[in-house]
Design a protein around this motif. Structure first.
Motif, PDB file in Angstrom:
ATOM      1  N   LYS A 195       0.748  -1.280   0.090  1.00 47.95           N
ATOM      2  CA  LYS A 195       0.189  -0.015  -0.096  1.00 47.95           C
ATOM      3  C   LYS A 195       0.759   1.223  -0.099  1.00 47.95           C
ATOM      4  O   LYS A 195       0.279   2.434  -0.238  1.00 47.95           O
ATOM      5  N   LYS A 196       2.229   1.283   0.395  1.00 45.19           N
ATOM      6  CA  LYS A 196       2.822   2.380   0.457  1.00 45.19           C
ATOM      7  C   LYS A 196       3.190   2.932  -1.020  1.00 45.19           C
ATOM      8  O   LYS A 196       3.359   2.021  -2.092  1.00 45.19           O
ATOM      9  N   ASP A 197       3.360   4.311  -1.029  1.00 45.49           N
ATOM     10  CA  ASP A 197       3.557   5.037  -2.298  1.00 45.49           C
ATOM     11  C   ASP A 197       4.937   4.737  -2.960  1.00 45.49           C
ATOM     12  O   ASP A 197       5.149   4.603  -4.259  1.00 45.49           O
ATOM     13  N   THR A 198       5.938   4.525  -2.093  1.00 42.45           N
ATOM     14  CA  THR A 198       7.247   4.147  -2.506  1.00 42.45           C
ATOM     15  C   THR A 198       7.194   3.081  -3.177  1.00 42.45           C
ATOM     16  O   THR A 198       7.766   2.662  -3.971  1.00 42.45           O
ATOM     17  N   THR A 199       6.329   1.895  -2.351  1.00 36.45           N
ATOM     18  CA  THR A 199       6.371   0.512  -3.189  1.00 36.45           C
ATOM     19  C   THR A 199       5.922   0.698  -4.692  1.00 36.45           C
ATOM     20  O   THR A 199       6.150   0.044  -5.580  1.00 36.45           O
ATOM     21  N   LYS A 200       4.786   1.665  -4.835  1.00 31.44           N
ATOM     22  CA  LYS A 200       4.208   1.599  -6.207  1.00 31.44           C
ATOM     23  C   LYS A 200       5.221   2.357  -7.215  1.00 31.44           C
ATOM     24  O   LYS A 200       5.219   1.724  -8.075  1.00 31.44           O
ATOM     25  N   TYR A 201       5.752   3.275  -6.573  1.00 29.11           N
ATOM     26  CA  TYR A 201       6.762   3.892  -7.821  1.00 29.11           C
ATOM     27  C   TYR A 201       8.021   2.867  -7.881  1.00 29.11           C
ATOM     28  O   TYR A 201       8.469   2.645  -9.065  1.00 29.11           O
ATOM     29  N   GLU A 234       4.193   5.817 -12.853  1.00 26.03           N
ATOM     30  CA  GLU A 234       3.134   5.707 -11.913  1.00 26.03           C
ATOM     31  C   GLU A 234       1.963   4.835 -12.202  1.00 26.03           C
ATOM     32  O   GLU A 234       1.084   4.053 -11.301  1.00 26.03           O
ATOM     33  N   SER A 238       0.686   1.404 -10.327  1.00 27.95           N
ATOM     34  CA  SER A 238      -0.605   1.380  -9.578  1.00 27.95           C
ATOM     35  C   SER A 238      -1.184   0.052 -10.093  1.00 27.95           C
ATOM     36  O   SER A 238      -1.905  -0.349  -9.133  1.00 27.95           O
ATOM     37  N   GLN A 241       0.501  -2.558  -8.193  1.00 23.87           N
ATOM     38  CA  GLN A 241      -0.116  -2.706  -6.712  1.00 23.87           C
ATOM     39  C   GLN A 241      -1.452  -3.157  -6.663  1.00 23.87           C
ATOM     40  O   GLN A 241      -1.655  -3.685  -5.341  1.00 23.87           O
ATOM     41  N   ASN A 242      -2.326  -2.854  -7.643  1.00 22.61           N
ATOM     42  CA  ASN A 242      -3.432  -3.259  -7.335  1.00 22.61           C
ATOM     43  C   ASN A 242      -3.737  -4.805  -7.524  1.00 22.61           C
ATOM     44  O   ASN A 242      -4.545  -5.471  -6.764  1.00 22.61           O
TER      45      ASN A 242
END
Length: 418
Positions: A195-201, A234, A238, A241-242
């Motif tokens: 869920k972390k943004d850093t993980t997404k990027y 991004e 995303s 991540q989803n």
């Protein structure tokens, strides 16, 4: 004792004086039958009293200081008398056989335990046992004891076989569903990470790098370039991540097939460990290395010091003796007294040691008596004997005077009649 002896001695002297006065008083009387009878009685009494005085005095000293033969019998025969006393003591009065017989008929254990049961409630015994307990605890050297405890502890741990405990551990994991809890914990950690943004990027960047590094020819290369121009880090991150979050959510469902399949696989792997000798060998080696490298002496030393301090504080509590020591002693004595075989063994042990002591030291009884008598000079020894038996000896003088007087009356009366 001295007063009684003095009284009897005065009485003997008075009886002798009475006989002498009576004899002298009858001398100036006119001749008559009664004068003759009484004068003869007083004369015989005086002779008997003087004879007994001489005999009694001759036992202890020379009469009137005159060196008459066979007088002062006790001072002259001191060594012979002491030897006879010791011989009688050892061979007649206190023989080994008589002492053994007396010991055989005496129950030492009954007397000992009766005294113990009475004395254990006294303050003196309470203070002594409490003080002894504290002293023993204080004497414990934890610095010397710690290495011993460490060695024994390591020896015991090395003797434990992992094979005896791993199956139990695996059964508890299944029984308590630790495998499911571990999976849920892993899913929660992955979900938090995803869920972390850093993980997404990071995921998006990794995916773009992978697409750009794909080497293809022709139409596929044109398609990939078009796709990379439409999708940035991004958007691609995303999407990934989803996908991960949806997969995690599916594994949270207890009825999800994938979850059930994974848990079955985990359970099978755990069960297979039970019969995997390689796993046991590695775990035992790992255990041995841990135990060998474990420096526990300092910690054990601290623990033993704390235990010793706690024990001292516990002993100093007011109720320690009444609640712990006294019940322990009573229970032990009760069990011992109720066990007839043990009591008989203890009685035999006591009697055998006493008998052995008497056999080894019986001759010392007479020697002890002789040593004590030798410490006394002749005058003191004679005085002691005269003090203890003087009363009866003085009565001999009284009886001699009285009996002599009566016998004299009878003899003179018979003489007057015939």
């Amino acid at each position: 004792m001295t007063g009684t002896k003095g009284n009897s001695k005065h009485l003997a002297t008075i009886s002798l004086i009475v006989m002498a006065v009576g004899f002298l008083a009858t001398i100036p009387l006119p001749p008559s039958i009664w004068k003759t009878i009484f004068q003869g009685g007083f004369e015989a009494g005086l002779v008997g009293g003087l004879a007994d005085w001489f005999a009694v005095t001759a036992l202890f000293r020379q009469p009137l200081g005159v060196p008459i033969p066979h007088t002062a019998l006790l001072p002259k025969n001191r060594e012979k008398i002491i030897g006879k006393i010791i011989a009688m003591l050892e061979n007649d009065w206190l023989t080994k056989e008589s002492i053994r017989e007396k010991i055989g008929g005496f129950r030492f254990t009954d007397k000992i335990f009766a005294v113990v049961n009475q004395e254990i409630h006294s303050d003196a015994v309470k203070q002594s046992l409490t003080g002894l307990t504290k002293h023993l605890i204080t004497m414990i050297n934890v610095n010397k004891l710690a290495p011993i405890v460490e060695k024994e502890l390591k020896t015991h741990l090395n003797s434990l076989d992992i094979k005896d405990y791993i199956p139990l551990l695996i059964d508890q994991i299944s029984l308590r569903k630790y495998d499911e809890k571990a999976l849920d914990l892993f899913i929660a950690e992955v979900d938090e990470w995803a869920k972390k943004d850093t993980t997404k990027y990071r995921l998006g960047g990794m995916a773009v790098d992978m697409i750009e590094n794909i080497k293809v020819d022709g139409f596929m290369q044109i398609a990939l370039r078009s796709f990379s121009n439409l999708i940035n880090e991004e958007k691609l991150g995303s999407m990934i991540q989803n996908l991960i979050l949806k997969g995690i959510d599916s594994f949270r469902d207890p009825f999800n097939q994938n979850r059930q399949t994974l848990l079955i696989h985990i359970h099978q792997k755990l069960e297979s460990i039970k019969s995997d000798e390689k796993v046991y060998l590695e775990l035992n080696q790992f255990k041995s290395q841990l135990i060998e490298n474990w420096q526990a002496e300092e910690k054990i030393n601290e623990l033993l010091s704390q235990i010793r301090q706690k024990a001292l504080e516990f002993v100093e509590e007011p109720d320690f003796y009444a609640e712990y020591v006294l019940p322990f002693i009573k229970d032990y004595l009760s069990d011992l007294i109720s066990d007839k075989d043990k009591m008989d063994q203890l009685e035999s042990w006591i009697k055998s040691h006493i008998t052995g002591f008497i056999d080894k030291n019986h001759a010392k009884v007479g020697q002890l008596v002789k040593e004590n008598l030798d410490k006394l000079d002749t005058k003191t020894l004679v005085t002691m004997i005269e003090t203890n038996v003087g009363k009866d000896l003085q009565w001999i003088r009284v009886n001699g005077a009285v009996c002599g007087f009566l016998i004299g009356l009878v003899l003179v009366g018979i003489k007057a009649i015939f």
